[in-house]
Design a protein around this motif. Sequence first.
Motif, PDB file in Angstrom:
ATOM      1  N   GLY A 102     -45.263 -37.379 -52.829  1.00 55.31           N
ATOM      2  CA  GLY A 102     -45.911 -36.701 -53.941  1.00 55.31           C
ATOM      3  C   GLY A 102     -47.419 -36.677 -53.834  1.00 55.31           C
ATOM      4  O   GLY A 102     -48.122 -36.553 -54.844  1.00 55.31           O
ATOM      5  N   THR A 103     -47.947 -36.794 -52.631  1.00 52.02           N
ATOM      6  CA  THR A 103     -49.389 -36.783 -52.415  1.00 52.02           C
ATOM      7  C   THR A 103     -49.857 -35.358 -52.144  1.00 52.02           C
ATOM      8  O   THR A 103     -49.055 -34.466 -51.865  1.00 52.02           O
ATOM      9  N   ASP A 104     -51.166 -35.149 -52.248  1.00 53.79           N
ATOM     10  CA  ASP A 104     -51.706 -33.817 -51.977  1.00 53.79           C
ATOM     11  C   ASP A 104     -52.912 -33.915 -51.049  1.00 53.79           C
ATOM     12  O   ASP A 104     -54.024 -33.550 -51.395  1.00 53.79           O
ATOM     13  N   ILE A 105     -52.626 -34.399 -49.848  1.00 52.33           N
ATOM     14  CA  ILE A 105     -53.644 -34.536 -48.811  1.00 52.33           C
ATOM     15  C   ILE A 105     -53.616 -33.272 -47.956  1.00 52.33           C
ATOM     16  O   ILE A 105     -52.548 -32.720 -47.676  1.00 52.33           O
ATOM     17  N   VAL A 106     -54.791 -32.809 -47.551  1.00 50.72           N
ATOM     18  CA  VAL A 106     -54.878 -31.540 -46.817  1.00 50.72           C
ATOM     19  C   VAL A 106     -55.734 -31.715 -45.562  1.00 50.72           C
ATOM     20  O   VAL A 106     -56.664 -32.526 -45.539  1.00 50.72           O
ATOM     21  N   PRO A 107     -55.429 -30.959 -44.505  1.00 54.02           N
ATOM     22  CA  PRO A 107     -56.261 -31.010 -43.293  1.00 54.02           C
ATOM     23  C   PRO A 107     -57.580 -30.287 -43.492  1.00 54.02           C
ATOM     24  O   PRO A 107     -57.661 -29.329 -44.263  1.00 54.02           O
ATOM     25  N   VAL A 108     -58.604 -30.753 -42.779  1.00 50.00           N
ATOM     26  CA  VAL A 108     -59.927 -30.131 -42.832  1.00 50.00           C
ATOM     27  C   VAL A 108     -60.231 -29.436 -41.507  1.00 50.00           C
ATOM     28  O   VAL A 108     -60.562 -28.261 -41.474  1.00 50.00           O
ATOM     29  N   VAL A 109     -60.128 -30.181 -40.401  1.00 48.04           N
ATOM     30  CA  VAL A 109     -60.403 -29.588 -39.095  1.00 48.04           C
ATOM     31  C   VAL A 109     -59.625 -30.362 -38.034  1.00 48.04           C
ATOM     32  O   VAL A 109     -59.542 -31.588 -38.065  1.00 48.04           O
ATOM     33  N   THR A 110     -59.005 -29.622 -37.100  1.00 46.55           N
ATOM     34  CA  THR A 110     -58.251 -30.249 -36.011  1.00 46.55           C
ATOM     35  C   THR A 110     -59.207 -30.623 -34.881  1.00 46.55           C
ATOM     36  O   THR A 110     -60.060 -29.827 -34.491  1.00 46.55           O
ATOM     37  N   VAL A 111     -59.042 -31.839 -34.363  1.00 43.00           N
ATOM     38  CA  VAL A 111     -59.983 -32.376 -33.380  1.00 43.00           C
ATOM     39  C   VAL A 111     -59.354 -32.540 -31.997  1.00 43.00           C
ATOM     40  O   VAL A 111     -59.944 -32.147 -30.995  1.00 43.00           O
ATOM     41  N   HIS A 112     -58.167 -33.140 -31.919  1.00 42.11           N
ATOM     42  CA  HIS A 112     -57.627 -33.435 -30.596  1.00 42.11           C
ATOM     43  C   HIS A 112     -56.107 -33.511 -30.611  1.00 42.11           C
ATOM     44  O   HIS A 112     -55.473 -33.580 -31.666  1.00 42.11           O
ATOM     45  N   LEU A 113     -55.535 -33.524 -29.425  1.00 38.11           N
ATOM     46  CA  LEU A 113     -54.104 -33.726 -29.221  1.00 38.11           C
ATOM     47  C   LEU A 113     -53.903 -34.953 -28.353  1.00 38.11           C
ATOM     48  O   LEU A 113     -54.585 -35.131 -27.345  1.00 38.11           O
ATOM     49  N   ASN A 226     -49.113 -26.280 -29.071  1.00 40.73           N
ATOM     50  CA  ASN A 226     -48.616 -27.548 -29.610  1.00 40.73           C
ATOM     51  C   ASN A 226     -49.058 -27.724 -31.059  1.00 40.73           C
ATOM     52  O   ASN A 226     -50.254 -27.662 -31.361  1.00 40.73           O
ATOM     53  N   PRO A 227     -48.119 -27.961 -31.987  1.00 42.03           N
ATOM     54  CA  PRO A 227     -48.467 -28.080 -33.408  1.00 42.03           C
ATOM     55  C   PRO A 227     -48.920 -29.474 -33.817  1.00 42.03           C
ATOM     56  O   PRO A 227     -49.161 -29.710 -35.004  1.00 42.03           O
ATOM     57  N   SER A 267     -55.916 -37.906 -21.093  1.00 41.22           N
ATOM     58  CA  SER A 267     -54.946 -38.595 -21.946  1.00 41.22           C
ATOM     59  C   SER A 267     -55.097 -38.190 -23.406  1.00 41.22           C
ATOM     60  O   SER A 267     -54.189 -38.355 -24.206  1.00 41.22           O
ATOM     61  N   VAL A 268     -56.266 -37.687 -23.760  1.00 43.78           N
ATOM     62  CA  VAL A 268     -56.534 -37.086 -25.071  1.00 43.78           C
ATOM     63  C   VAL A 268     -57.211 -35.754 -24.771  1.00 43.78           C
ATOM     64  O   VAL A 268     -58.110 -35.682 -23.927  1.00 43.78           O
ATOM     65  N   LEU A 269     -56.782 -34.705 -25.472  1.00 48.19           N
ATOM     66  CA  LEU A 269     -57.287 -33.365 -25.197  1.00 48.19           C
ATOM     67  C   LEU A 269     -57.978 -32.805 -26.423  1.00 48.19           C
ATOM     68  O   LEU A 269     -57.399 -32.785 -27.522  1.00 48.19           O
ATOM     69  N   ALA A 270     -59.233 -32.369 -26.277  1.00 50.40           N
ATOM     70  CA  ALA A 270     -59.927 -31.728 -27.397  1.00 50.40           C
ATOM     71  C   ALA A 270     -59.199 -30.455 -27.778  1.00 50.40           C
ATOM     72  O   ALA A 270     -58.731 -29.702 -26.915  1.00 50.40           O
ATOM     73  N   SER A 271     -59.105 -30.189 -29.091  1.00 49.46           N
ATOM     74  CA  SER A 271     -58.380 -29.032 -29.593  1.00 49.46           C
ATOM     75  C   SER A 271     -59.287 -27.936 -30.116  1.00 49.46           C
ATOM     76  O   SER A 271     -58.875 -27.069 -30.866  1.00 49.46           O
ATOM     77  N   PHE A 272     -60.541 -27.963 -29.729  1.00 50.07           N
ATOM     78  CA  PHE A 272     -61.484 -26.967 -30.236  1.00 50.07           C
ATOM     79  C   PHE A 272     -62.340 -26.443 -29.085  1.00 50.07           C
ATOM     80  O   PHE A 272     -62.316 -26.970 -27.987  1.00 50.07           O
TER      81      PHE A 272
END
Length: 272
Positions: A102-113, A226-227, A267-272
């Motif tokens: 029942g929370t209402d948290i929202v994404p702001v900006v995607t950073v990495h995968l 990738n989502p 091992s970590v990929l920037a998503s922007f």
Amino acid sequence: MRNTAKITTAVLAAGALTLGLSACGADSSDTDGPLIVAASPVPHAEILNYVKDNLAQKEGLDLQVKEFTDYVTPNTATQDGSVGANYFQNKPYLDDFNKKNGTDIVPVVTVHLEPLGLYSHKVKKADDLKSGATVAIPNDTVNEARALKLLAADGLITLKGGVGNEATPSDIAKNPKNLKFKELEAAQTPRSLDDVDAAVVNGNYAIESDLKPSKDALVLESPKNNPYGNFLAVKKGNEDDPRVKKLAKLLTSPEVKKFIQDKYAGSVLASF
């Protein structure tokens, strides 16, 4: 039963943490005060601390980083205002969390995968897994489905048609190797590698355990379409907080992209 006791314990711990943060006088709604961000230690807190140490002061941002090792407390603390934002999760996980809590948290900006991977201390290739082998997988809803999709993409299993982000082992249509699945809290999967034949491990926990996804994984998620990109998130209504906007800008800066590339080497990929 799927992780009910563990989640309850984590929620109780989150409540205690909230009281502790409140007692310290932290007020995440004060836009003139510091922005406190809840994050998993690796790579999220490392990326945030890079921003804090190298970029934030120039933008006039007072950034504080609080580290958490579970996937529940960062959201509960964000919802109740103990922290102003969090950085640790992907959209399918957040959607599931909001629905169930029942929370209402929202994404702001995607950073990495962080690519999800299959690892083993006992075989060198996924095809070498023997009939009846035991594979550890994360037991939270979204990451369990994600793990099963990874195994299906490599042909180890076949899932029933139409299963989505709530798939469980009961949704397996074909299992030619008769694999057995051990459902564990995500943080425990890399620690299980000596006890099981293989384990599907989230990227952040793999890195913390000195596994190199780009080198050590028997099977690794593709970043294409990738989502599961990880993002900065806030309680709904706080997206326009000037501190959050500053942090979003810094997290998607060329400097952060270079930091991710240099430190994590694929091992970590920037998503922007």
